[in-house]
Enzyme design. Structure first.
Site, PDB file in Angstrom:
ATOM      1  N   GLU A 109      -1.974  11.387   3.864  1.00  0.00           N
ATOM      2  CA  GLU A 109      -3.003  11.192   4.884  1.00  0.00           C
ATOM      3  C   GLU A 109      -2.905  12.322   5.887  1.00  0.00           C
ATOM      4  O   GLU A 109      -1.819  12.819   6.177  1.00  0.00           O
ATOM      5  CB  GLU A 109      -2.833   9.859   5.598  1.00  0.00           C
ATOM      6  CG  GLU A 109      -3.184   8.644   4.768  1.00  0.00           C
ATOM      7  CD  GLU A 109      -3.081   7.361   5.572  1.00  0.00           C
ATOM      8  OE1 GLU A 109      -4.131   6.817   5.971  1.00  0.00           O
ATOM      9  OE2 GLU A 109      -1.939   6.910   5.798  1.00  0.00           O
ATOM     10  N   GLU A 128       0.866  -1.184   0.000  1.00  0.00           N
ATOM     11  CA  GLU A 128       0.000   0.000   0.000  1.00  0.00           C
ATOM     12  C   GLU A 128       0.892   1.219   0.000  1.00  0.00           C
ATOM     13  O   GLU A 128       1.901   1.258   0.721  1.00  0.00           O
ATOM     14  CB  GLU A 128      -0.904   0.009   1.232  1.00  0.00           C
ATOM     15  CG  GLU A 128      -1.732   1.280   1.392  1.00  0.00           C
ATOM     16  CD  GLU A 128      -2.619   1.254   2.640  1.00  0.00           C
ATOM     17  OE1 GLU A 128      -3.068   0.155   3.026  1.00  0.00           O
ATOM     18  OE2 GLU A 128      -2.838   2.333   3.239  1.00  0.00           O
TER      19      GLU A 128
END
Length: 264
Positions: free
Chosen positions: A143, A138
């Site tokens: 974020e 991933e």
């Protein structure tokens, strides 16, 4: 005549720079019209029954209503709401429609704010070639968790390095005006490293250790995801302030170029 020759050589030089293969545009969306469903799939629901809470105990239900997902003034808007004790939000993905192995992927975005918001710009493998998450990898391009305003995270997860073990590989950079202004969040993904950038400033590099796919599964195609989550194991670590909603992430563009020469 001399002026014409100067212009000619300037134009040729500009064309050579523009056609530099390191800058070759492979794919993009400028969000000038309605959402292009040839490029994106709208994800709906709460992830149940297979992945309730989307695997992170998130509180939102993803929806495709215009209040949650729309093109507005040339911007993609992903907006989270709190109505009748339910959080709704939006998530789109390029899975099955666009995926890449290596490249320079950049997204120009303005982020939501407030405790409980958790926007993300990230990538997952088109095929889980080395097993289920996190073994096939991933890449979290950006974020941000609302209880820690202005701290942008760039992270990778693999079988050896992931947040379940507390071994994830990531770093942070401060962007104080994340909710007021647009910034460009990017990764430069090459065969031997993944570089993380904000506004072309390099702040994190994850290197291929050469120790196999548990360390480095990043040798097969990945697709993009854009979403605004609410709450969850990380985003809701300090609770969710329902009074801050609605909150939106605005995307000016998504562009994927051929990978660039590394900076470090």
């Amino acid at each position: 005549m001399i002026a014409s020759m100067i212009f000619y050589f300037w134009a040729m030089a500009f064309a050579w720079i523009s056609n530099d293969p390191k800058e070759k545009l492979l794919w993009s969306d400028e969000f000038s019209q309605e959402l292009d469903t040839l490029k994106w799939t709208i994800i709906t629901g709460d992830g149940c029954p297979d992945l309730c809470g989307w695997g992170n105990n998130e509180r939102q239900v993803y929806a495709q209503a215009k209040e949650n997902l729309r093109i507005e003034n040339g911007l993609l808007v992903l907006e989270a709401h709190y109505t009748d004790s339910v959080f709704s939000s939006a998530r789109i993905t390029s899975r099955g429609k666009a995926q890449w192995k290596y490249g320079y992927i950049e997204v120009k975005a303005k982020l939501p704010q407030g405790r409980g918001t958790w926007p993300a710009i990230w990538m997952l493998p088109e095929v889980f070639q080395y097993g289920n998450w996190p073994h096939s990898g991933e890449i979290d391009i950006m974020e941000h968790v609302g209880y820690d305003p202005g701290v942008i995270h760039g992270t990778v997860h693999t079988g050896a390095f992931n947040h379940i073990k507390g071994t994830q590989k990531g770093k942070q950079i401060e962007v104080p005006d994340f909710a007021e202004n647009f910034h460009v969040y990017a990764v430069n993904w090459l065969e031997d490293r993944i570089e993380f950038y904000v506004d072309d400033a390099l702040y994190h590099v994850f290197y291929n250790t050469g120790e196999g796919t548990e360390d480095w599964p990043f040798d097969h195609p990945f697709y993009l995801l854009l979403n605004v989550a609410v709450g969850g194991n990380w985003g809701g670590k300090e609770g969710v302030d329902s009074l801050v909603f609605p909150q939106r992430m605005e995307i000016d563009y998504v562009r994927v170029y051929q990978a660039r020469e590394p900076k470090s």
